[in-house]
Design an enzyme around this catalytic site. Structure first.
Site, PDB file in Angstrom:
ATOM      1  N   LEU A 168       0.818  -1.216   0.000  1.00 11.85           N
ATOM      2  CA  LEU A 168       0.000   0.000   0.000  1.00 11.85           C
ATOM      3  C   LEU A 168       0.848   1.261   0.000  1.00 11.85           C
ATOM      4  O   LEU A 168       1.969   1.267   0.542  1.00 11.85           O
ATOM      5  CB  LEU A 168      -0.876   0.023   1.257  1.00 11.85           C
ATOM      6  CG  LEU A 168      -1.926  -1.069   1.399  1.00 11.85           C
ATOM      7  CD1 LEU A 168      -2.351  -1.222   2.854  1.00 11.85           C
ATOM      8  CD2 LEU A 168      -3.123  -0.754   0.512  1.00 11.85           C
ATOM      9  N   GLU A 169       0.314   2.290  -0.603  1.00 11.53           N
ATOM     10  CA  GLU A 169       0.888   3.625  -0.472  1.00 11.53           C
ATOM     11  C   GLU A 169       1.026   3.924   1.028  1.00 11.53           C
ATOM     12  O   GLU A 169       0.151   3.579   1.820  1.00 11.53           O
ATOM     13  CB  GLU A 169      -0.086   4.619  -1.129  1.00 11.53           C
ATOM     14  CG  GLU A 169       0.245   6.062  -0.956  1.00 11.53           C
ATOM     15  CD  GLU A 169      -0.841   6.994  -1.539  1.00 11.53           C
ATOM     16  OE1 GLU A 169      -0.637   8.203  -1.500  1.00 11.53           O
ATOM     17  OE2 GLU A 169      -1.881   6.499  -2.021  1.00 11.53           O
ATOM     18  N   TYR A 170       2.127   4.574   1.418  1.00 12.97           N
ATOM     19  CA  TYR A 170       2.351   4.858   2.836  1.00 12.97           C
ATOM     20  C   TYR A 170       1.773   6.225   3.209  1.00 12.97           C
ATOM     21  O   TYR A 170       2.038   7.220   2.535  1.00 12.97           O
ATOM     22  CB  TYR A 170       3.860   4.830   3.117  1.00 12.97           C
ATOM     23  CG  TYR A 170       4.242   5.262   4.509  1.00 12.97           C
ATOM     24  CD1 TYR A 170       3.730   4.612   5.621  1.00 12.97           C
ATOM     25  CD2 TYR A 170       5.134   6.318   4.704  1.00 12.97           C
ATOM     26  CE1 TYR A 170       4.086   5.013   6.903  1.00 12.97           C
ATOM     27  CE2 TYR A 170       5.501   6.720   5.983  1.00 12.97           C
ATOM     28  CZ  TYR A 170       4.968   6.064   7.072  1.00 12.97           C
ATOM     29  OH  TYR A 170       5.318   6.465   8.338  1.00 12.97           O
ATOM     30  N   ASP A 194     -17.273   1.537   5.402  1.00 17.73           N
ATOM     31  CA  ASP A 194     -16.543   1.501   6.672  1.00 17.73           C
ATOM     32  C   ASP A 194     -15.791   2.817   6.893  1.00 17.73           C
ATOM     33  O   ASP A 194     -14.643   2.833   7.333  1.00 17.73           O
ATOM     34  CB  ASP A 194     -15.581   0.300   6.659  1.00 17.73           C
ATOM     35  CG  ASP A 194     -15.164  -0.140   8.059  1.00 17.73           C
ATOM     36  OD1 ASP A 194     -15.794   0.286   9.041  1.00 17.73           O
ATOM     37  OD2 ASP A 194     -14.190  -0.922   8.165  1.00 17.73           O
ATOM     38  N   ASP A 199      -8.585   1.009   3.747  1.00 13.46           N
ATOM     39  CA  ASP A 199      -9.332  -0.159   4.220  1.00 13.46           C
ATOM     40  C   ASP A 199     -10.635  -0.397   3.458  1.00 13.46           C
ATOM     41  O   ASP A 199     -11.723  -0.128   3.945  1.00 13.46           O
ATOM     42  CB  ASP A 199      -9.624  -0.027   5.725  1.00 13.46           C
ATOM     43  CG  ASP A 199     -10.047  -1.359   6.338  1.00 13.46           C
ATOM     44  OD1 ASP A 199     -10.177  -2.350   5.590  1.00 13.46           O
ATOM     45  OD2 ASP A 199     -10.255  -1.399   7.558  1.00 13.46           O
TER      46      ASP A 199
HETATM   47  P1  ADP Z   1      -8.117  -3.670   8.956  1.00 12.21           P
HETATM   48  O1  ADP Z   1      -8.772  -4.043   7.676  1.00 12.21           O
HETATM   49  O2  ADP Z   1      -7.650  -4.866   9.704  1.00 12.21           O
HETATM   50  O3  ADP Z   1      -8.924  -2.696   9.782  1.00 12.21           O
HETATM   51  P2  ADP Z   1      -6.527  -1.434   7.989  1.00 12.21           P
HETATM   52  O4  ADP Z   1      -6.272  -1.485   6.528  1.00 12.21           O
HETATM   53  O5  ADP Z   1      -7.598  -0.503   8.455  1.00 12.21           O
HETATM   54  O6  ADP Z   1      -6.765  -2.927   8.547  1.00 12.21           O
HETATM   55  O7  ADP Z   1      -5.151  -1.094   8.714  1.00 12.21           O
HETATM   56  C1  ADP Z   1      -5.095  -1.090  10.137  1.00 12.21           C
HETATM   57  C2  ADP Z   1      -4.391   0.159  10.617  1.00 12.21           C
HETATM   58  O8  ADP Z   1      -3.039   0.190  10.123  1.00 12.21           O
HETATM   59  C3  ADP Z   1      -5.001   1.462  10.116  1.00 12.21           C
HETATM   60  O9  ADP Z   1      -6.086   1.863  10.919  1.00 12.21           O
HETATM   61  C4  ADP Z   1      -3.798   2.408  10.196  1.00 12.21           C
HETATM   62  O10 ADP Z   1      -3.564   2.834  11.515  1.00 12.21           O
HETATM   63  C5  ADP Z   1      -2.637   1.513   9.800  1.00 12.21           C
HETATM   64  N1  ADP Z   1      -2.367   1.593   8.356  1.00 12.21           N
HETATM   65  C6  ADP Z   1      -2.917   0.810   7.408  1.00 12.21           C
HETATM   66  N2  ADP Z   1      -2.469   1.126   6.186  1.00 12.21           N
HETATM   67  C7  ADP Z   1      -1.603   2.148   6.352  1.00 12.21           C
HETATM   68  C8  ADP Z   1      -0.810   2.937   5.438  1.00 12.21           C
HETATM   69  N3  ADP Z   1      -0.846   2.710   4.136  1.00 12.21           N
HETATM   70  N4  ADP Z   1      -0.038   3.917   5.957  1.00 12.21           N
HETATM   71  C9  ADP Z   1      -0.019   4.146   7.296  1.00 12.21           C
HETATM   72  N5  ADP Z   1      -0.753   3.443   8.195  1.00 12.21           N
HETATM   73  C10 ADP Z   1      -1.534   2.454   7.740  1.00 12.21           C
HETATM   74 MG    MG Z   2      -9.493  -0.710   9.363  1.00 15.41          MG
HETATM   75 MG    MG Z   3     -10.568  -4.015   6.848  1.00 19.91          MG
END
Ligand code: ADP
Ligand code: MG
Ligand code: MG
Length: 233
Positions: free
Chosen positions: A84-86, A130, A148
């Protein structure tokens, strides 16, 4: 062939229901990304393979400055991994915890960006489902990135063969659920609390069903208008 070996993996930057997320640097071009590791065992146990498929198919096809880019994905041993993009400044949720509530000017900039991104995905017949401060990330330039897409769905399919019963029923698969969330989010950003915070589930459900909430005095007329216009079905 891409694998975990293609990256220098840094610290853990987040955790969700299925995902542990790490910052990482791609070795050949030094590109900084976030790697979301999903345990395949857990996905199977919780019947979430379909959910993951939606997340990947939908997010990979979206291109918008306020939507987190899914750059690629691969499977390695026990994990399914999303590249994923950061988003360097992390969750909007954390910013809100720090400051309690946001000034209207700052909140309106975020809300406008989210609205733009929602308008874009809705045009593509995708709903996110969501939208909440944990899934709204912020990059170095203070731009919102919607993240997400695990609960996202396509509202229109070209043939009837593949559509699920929920879509046939129609009810909850509607763009308006994202707009409703946008209204709740706007309220939360401006007040620090959610509009529906009764004690206990049943009471909260009732409040939500009737769209019953009070607007604090410090909100501007414009903010109240926006909140009210998206929380009417
Ligand atoms: P889930 O589907 O399990 O909820 P998420 O994709 O929401 O997972 O990721 C969980 C958490 O990780 C996010 O709420 C955020 O804090 C962190 N996170 C996820 N992706 C990134 C990203 N690309 N850059 C920075 N933080 C991220
Ligand atoms: Mg999430
Ligand atoms: Mg999720």
């Amino acid at each position: 062939q891409i694998s975990l070996n293609s990256f220098d993996i840094g610290c853990n930057i987040g955790k969700g229901g299925f995902g542990k997320v790490y910052i990482a640097r791609e070795k050949t071009n030094s590109y900084i990304v976030a790697l979301k590791l999903l345990s395949i065992e857990q996905l199977i146990k919780e019947n979430a393979e379909e959910q993951l498929r939606h997340e990947v198919e939908i997010q990979a096809n979206l291109r918008h400055p306020n939507i987190l880019r899914l750059l690629g994905y691969f499977q390695q041993s026990m994990y399914f991994i999303l590249i994923l993009e950061y988003a360097a400044k992390g969750e909007l949720y954390k910013q809100l915890l720090k400051s309690g509530r946001l000034k209207e000017k700052k909140a309106s900039r975020y809300i406008a960006q989210i609205a733009e991104a929602l308008s874009y995905i809705h045009q593509k017949h995708v709903i996110h489902r969501d939208i909440k401060p944990e899934n709204l990330l912020i990059d170095l330039n203070d731009e919102i990135k919607i993240a997400d897409f695990g609960w996202s769905v396509h509202t229109k399919k070209s043939t009837l063969d593949y559509i699920s019963p929920e879509i046939v029923e129609g009810k909850e698969h509607d763009e308006r659920i994202d707009l409703w969330s946008l209204g709740v989010l706007c309220y939360k950003l401006l007040t620090g609390t959610t509009p529906f915070e009764e004690t206990g589930r049943t009471a909260t459900y009732k409040q939500i069903a009737k769209a019953e909430f009070t607007l604090p005095d410090h909100l501007s007329v414009e903010a109240c208008d926006l909140i009210c216009s998206v929380t009417v079905f």
